[in-house]
Enzyme design. Structure first.
Site, PDB file in Angstrom:
ATOM      1  N   ALA A 110      19.996   7.568  -0.609  1.00  0.00           N
ATOM      2  CA  ALA A 110      20.415   8.892  -1.087  1.00  0.00           C
ATOM      3  C   ALA A 110      19.227   9.744  -1.524  1.00  0.00           C
ATOM      4  CB  ALA A 110      21.412   8.744  -2.234  1.00  0.00           C
ATOM      5  N   GLY A 111      18.023   9.225  -1.387  1.00  0.00           N
ATOM      6  CA  GLY A 111      16.857  10.026  -1.750  1.00  0.00           C
ATOM      7  C   GLY A 111      16.407   9.828  -3.191  1.00  0.00           C
ATOM      8  N   ASP A 155       7.016   8.181  -4.284  1.00  0.00           N
ATOM      9  CA  ASP A 155       8.114   7.363  -4.802  1.00  0.00           C
ATOM     10  C   ASP A 155       7.599   6.241  -5.692  1.00  0.00           C
ATOM     11  OD1 ASP A 155       9.354   9.002  -3.014  1.00  0.00           O
ATOM     12  OD2 ASP A 155       9.794   7.438  -1.553  1.00  0.00           O
TER      13      ASP A 155
HETATM   14  C1  GLA Z   1       9.903  10.353   0.972  1.00  0.00           C
HETATM   15  C2  GLA Z   1       8.543   9.666   0.985  1.00  0.00           C
HETATM   16  C3  GLA Z   1       7.593  10.308  -0.033  1.00  0.00           C
HETATM   17  C4  GLA Z   1       7.543  11.818   0.126  1.00  0.00           C
HETATM   18  C5  GLA Z   1       8.944  12.413   0.225  1.00  0.00           C
HETATM   19  C6  GLA Z   1       8.938  13.879   0.549  1.00  0.00           C
HETATM   20  O1  GLA Z   1      10.548  10.145  -0.233  1.00  0.00           O
HETATM   21  O2  GLA Z   1       8.683   8.292   0.697  1.00  0.00           O
HETATM   22  O3  GLA Z   1       6.319   9.732   0.080  1.00  0.00           O
HETATM   23  O4  GLA Z   1       6.762  12.179   1.233  1.00  0.00           O
HETATM   24  O5  GLA Z   1       9.737  11.756   1.209  1.00  0.00           O
HETATM   25  O6  GLA Z   1       8.394  14.607  -0.497  1.00  0.00           O
END
Ligand code: GLA
Length: 345
Positions: A110-111, A155
């Site tokens: 889900a991000g 992340d």
């Molecule tokens: C994912 C990647 C991160 C970053 C984001 C976009 O979460 O794992 O490293 O690039 O996308 O900001």
């Protein structure tokens, strides 16, 4: 020896602003959240493997310690979540085997960085030694090994470096962090679009290559000033660069707005970030666009934007306390507070 249990917790994260900037050494402004992964490792004397069980999946995953595992072998592991476990073991090279029990209250895909949270919790439980930044780097390497996506450090750094009460301005060029207090009168609300995505299946890598093409033309995007991208001949590459350069500037403007208590401006910058991700960077979807516009219509919502890689996942909104939480369905949103980073329990 056996019977000794080492437990660790690692949080997920939400990125408030500064999206798709980390892999060009740009700026991000994430915070660790209270939701996350707990891993408990019981060493078993003489065991030649790490057996990982997750409450989320029926089948455990077994990873041999002698992991002469090639990248291909790791990427072929089924079920796919086992690839993260194998990649962490391959990166850490623990000397002792045993059993790991994993629990998580993070939604998967889900991000909110369920995978980074898993990697950090597992690494600590298996005995990682080093500071928070080294932990983030080690887990970023594991993530890249597991799936081959050239993801940045956003992340893992957010999960490792979180501090209760603070978001963080993360500079992915020198990996320095400045903690930014979140005003007490706001809520950070994360709303799930219901569209799941896997970064490996998206155009993530393509975006990275487009950034490289932009850098060949105008040098490091991190050092570029707004407008520099106009000299890039290919209009698509110029738009990709415009997102990155403008997003870096928005991170500092956002931090300043928060510090000055200008929540309307902070929200406006989040809306602008979403528009840039949708228009110039093309990582949004109609569902995410609609959800963000829907949330902005509520009284007390300062701004809303997609968070994470995009192509589905969640929208994050900055709101006055209580403005959204009582108006949304129970199961599709989380009111998250800035929380402490990964740690042994
Ligand atoms: C994912 C990647 C991160 C970053 C984001 C976009 O979460 O794992 O490293 O690039 O996308 O900001």
């Amino acid at each position: 020896m056996s019977g000794e249990i080492r437990r660790a917790f690692a949080p997920g994260r939400v990125n408030l602003i500064g999206e798709h900037t980390d892999y060009t050494g740009g700026l991000c402004l994430p915070m660790a959240i209270g939701l996350g992964t707990t891993a408990s490792f019981e060493r078993l004397l003489g065991s030649p493997e790490v057996l990982v069980r997750s409450r989320l999946y029926r089948e455990p995953v077994r990873v041999g310690l002698d992991l002469s595992a090639t990248t291909e072998a790791i990427r072929a592991i089924e079920p796919p979540w086992g690839r993260y476990a194998a990649a962490v073991v391959a990166t850490l090279g623990p000397k002792e085997g045993g059993v790991v029990e994993v629990e998580s209250d993070l939604p998967v895909g889900a991000g909110l960085s369920s995978s980074a949270s898993f990697e950090l919790a597992l690494s600590l439980a298996l005995g990682f030694e080093g500071d928070a930044l080294s932990l983030a780097k080690s887990c970023q390497a594991a993530e890249q090994l597991a799936f081959g996506s050239p993801t940045g450090i956003l992340d893992q750094a957010s999960s490792a470096l979180g501090r209760a009460g603070f978001a963080m301005r993360l500079d992915c060029h020198d990996l320095s962090v400045r903690y930014v207090p979140l005003p007490e009168e706001v809520d950070i609300v994360v709303v799930d679009s219901g569209e799941t995505r896997a970064v490996a299946e998206t155009a993530y890598e393509e975006r990275r290559l487009q950034c490289l093409a932009a850098e060949e033309a105008i040098g490091p995007l991190r050092q570029a000033a707004p407008g520099d991208e106009k000299s890039i001949k290919d209009p698509l590459i110029a738009r990709r660069a415009r997102h990155v350069v403008s997003e870096n500037a928005r991170v500092d403007a956002f931090a300043e707005a928060l510090a000055g208590g200008d929540l309307a401006e902070a929200g406006r910058l989040m809306d602008e970030s979403h528009a840039s991700l949708a228009g110039d960077y093309e990582v949004s979807t109609p569902t995410l666009d609609e959800l963000a516009s829907h949330l902005r219509r509520f009284e007390g919502v300062f701004g809303a934007r997609l968070t994470g890689a995009g192509f589905g996942g969640c929208v994050v909104a900055l709101t006055r306390s209580g403005a959204l939480s009582t108006r949304l369905a129970r199961n599709d949103h989380w009111v998250v507070g800035p929380a402490a980073g990964a740690r042994l329990l």
